[in-house]
Design a protein around this motif. Sequence first.
Motif, short mmCIF file in Angstrom:
data_model
loop_
_atom_site.label_atom_id
_atom_site.label_comp_id
_atom_site.label_asym_id
_atom_site.label_seq_id
_atom_site.Cartn_x
_atom_site.Cartn_y
_atom_site.Cartn_z
N THR A 24 65.62 71.17 45.73
CA THR A 24 64.30 70.73 45.28
C THR A 24 64.21 69.21 45.14
OG1 THR A 24 64.94 71.00 42.95
CG2 THR A 24 63.92 72.89 44.04
N LEU A 25 65.35 68.54 45.02
CA LEU A 25 65.37 67.10 44.82
C LEU A 25 65.54 66.31 46.12
CD1 LEU A 25 67.64 66.86 41.63
CD2 LEU A 25 65.15 66.59 41.74
N LEU A 26 66.22 66.90 47.10
CA LEU A 26 66.59 66.16 48.30
C LEU A 26 65.49 66.01 49.36
CD1 LEU A 26 70.24 67.50 48.77
CD2 LEU A 26 69.53 65.26 47.90
N PRO A 27 64.56 66.96 49.51
CA PRO A 27 63.57 66.81 50.59
C PRO A 27 62.70 65.57 50.41
CG PRO A 27 63.58 69.06 49.76
CD PRO A 27 64.40 68.25 48.82
N LEU A 28 62.30 64.96 51.53
CA LEU A 28 61.38 63.84 51.49
C LEU A 28 60.00 64.30 51.07
CD1 LEU A 28 62.33 61.97 54.79
CD2 LEU A 28 63.07 61.44 52.48
N ARG A 29 59.25 63.39 50.47
CA ARG A 29 57.89 63.70 50.03
C ARG A 29 56.88 63.05 50.95
NH1 ARG A 29 57.54 66.17 45.24
NH2 ARG A 29 59.45 66.27 43.98
N GLY A 30 55.82 63.78 51.24
CA GLY A 30 54.77 63.23 52.08
C GLY A 30 53.98 62.16 51.35
N ILE A 31 53.28 61.33 52.12
CA ILE A 31 52.46 60.26 51.55
C ILE A 31 51.04 60.78 51.39
CG2 ILE A 31 51.72 57.88 51.78
CD1 ILE A 31 54.75 58.25 51.58
N THR A 32 50.63 60.94 50.15
CA THR A 32 49.28 61.43 49.85
C THR A 32 48.61 60.46 48.88
OG1 THR A 32 50.14 62.80 48.04
CG2 THR A 32 49.93 63.84 50.20
N GLY A 33 47.29 60.55 48.81
CA GLY A 33 46.56 59.73 47.85
C GLY A 33 46.18 58.35 48.35
N LEU B 44 57.26 55.06 57.96
CA LEU B 44 57.76 56.11 58.84
C LEU B 44 57.36 57.50 58.35
CD1 LEU B 44 61.35 54.76 59.65
CD2 LEU B 44 59.38 54.86 61.17
N ARG B 45 57.41 57.69 57.03
CA ARG B 45 56.98 58.98 56.50
C ARG B 45 55.50 59.23 56.75
NH1 ARG B 45 58.62 59.68 50.44
NH2 ARG B 45 59.12 57.45 50.41
N ALA B 46 54.69 58.20 56.57
CA ALA B 46 53.24 58.35 56.79
C ALA B 46 52.94 58.66 58.25
CB ALA B 46 52.52 57.07 56.35
N LEU B 47 53.72 58.11 59.16
CA LEU B 47 53.45 58.29 60.59
C LEU B 47 54.00 59.59 61.15
CD1 LEU B 47 54.11 54.67 61.92
CD2 LEU B 47 51.90 55.82 61.74
N PHE B 48 55.22 59.97 60.74
CA PHE B 48 55.93 61.03 61.46
C PHE B 48 56.26 62.28 60.65
CE2 PHE B 48 57.33 56.98 63.50
CZ PHE B 48 56.70 57.18 64.72
N LEU B 49 56.23 62.19 59.33
CA LEU B 49 56.70 63.34 58.55
C LEU B 49 55.87 64.59 58.79
CD1 LEU B 49 58.90 64.11 56.54
CD2 LEU B 49 57.36 63.48 54.68
N ARG B 50 54.58 64.43 59.03
CA ARG B 50 53.70 65.59 59.21
C ARG B 50 54.00 66.37 60.48
NH1 ARG B 50 50.59 61.03 60.15
NH2 ARG B 50 49.68 60.82 62.25
N PHE B 51 54.74 65.77 61.41
CA PHE B 51 55.08 66.47 62.65
C PHE B 51 56.30 67.38 62.52
CE2 PHE B 51 53.03 62.48 64.16
CZ PHE B 51 51.89 63.07 64.74
N PHE B 52 56.97 67.32 61.40
CA PHE B 52 58.13 68.16 61.17
C PHE B 52 57.74 69.43 60.42
CE2 PHE B 52 60.02 64.03 61.91
CZ PHE B 52 61.16 64.34 62.64
N PRO B 53 58.53 70.49 60.53
CA PRO B 53 58.21 71.74 59.83
C PRO B 53 58.01 71.52 58.34
CG PRO B 53 60.03 72.09 61.36
CD PRO B 53 59.77 70.61 61.33
N ALA C 271 58.81 73.19 55.90
CA ALA C 271 59.94 73.58 55.07
C ALA C 271 60.90 72.41 54.82
CB ALA C 271 60.69 74.73 55.73
N LEU C 272 60.77 71.35 55.63
CA LEU C 272 61.72 70.24 55.52
C LEU C 272 61.24 69.13 54.58
CD1 LEU C 272 62.86 69.81 59.24
CD2 LEU C 272 64.04 70.97 57.38
N TRP C 273 60.00 69.20 54.13
CA TRP C 273 59.50 68.14 53.25
C TRP C 273 58.51 68.71 52.24
CZ3 TRP C 273 54.19 66.80 53.96
CH2 TRP C 273 53.60 67.33 55.13
N VAL C 274 58.21 67.88 51.24
CA VAL C 274 57.33 68.30 50.15
C VAL C 274 56.01 67.54 50.27
CG1 VAL C 274 57.04 68.45 47.65
CG2 VAL C 274 59.31 68.73 48.68
N ALA C 275 54.92 68.27 50.21
CA ALA C 275 53.60 67.63 50.33
C ALA C 275 53.27 66.83 49.08
CB ALA C 275 52.55 68.71 50.59
#
Length: 208
Positions: A48-57, A193-202, A204-208
């Motif tokens: 629960t701590l290790l996944p990257l978080r998406g850029i929101t807001g 990089l997260r703002a540009l590319f994270l949404r293209f990954f499954p 399950a690999l990141w937290v919204a």
Amino acid sequence: MKRTNLRIRFFTDNRRLLLLLVFLFVGCIGGVVLYHSLKGELLERANTLLPLRGITGGIRGGFSQLCSSCFQTLCLLAVLFIAGLSACGAPIAFTIPLFWGAGLGMTQAYYYASGGAGVLLTALLVLPHSLPEAAALLMGCAESLRMSMQITGQLLPRGAHCGGLWQDFRLYSVRFLLLLPLLLAAGALDVGLRALFLRFFPAALWVA
């Protein structure tokens, strides 16, 4: 012969940084081993701590994630700065690369366990900003170690004199301040990089 002498000089001039780099690599390996040794509730907490978080807001969310990205390494640099002003601060300069490397190793192990997508995510989103962070941290460790050893040398009986470190302290402070733009650039790279590319990954690999 000349090339051999240059290599020897390189290793001699950068022996502290190279030794600290070894400690960082050992920390990374230890983090991988530690992650694979976790079981049960500890493994769930790590996941629960290790996944990257998406850029929101929007801009506010991006700024918040920028501060979050820089916060841990900034705290470690602050600890190094204070430790360098103590004659007993040298062990901390070797401990922090182990600690930071263990965190990076655990993150890599988490994503590698997810297969090809996790490996690609690590290469694209984890390592690019981790490299400048590691560089800033290692330079901070080297400076902290150097200053601590200077203070220790003045306390030894064979020291020629005590005091006279004001110019060294000013240089020490300036060098740490110069690490802040590098850390800020690493944080901006992470968020971008997260703002540009994270949404293209499954998902399950990141937290919204």
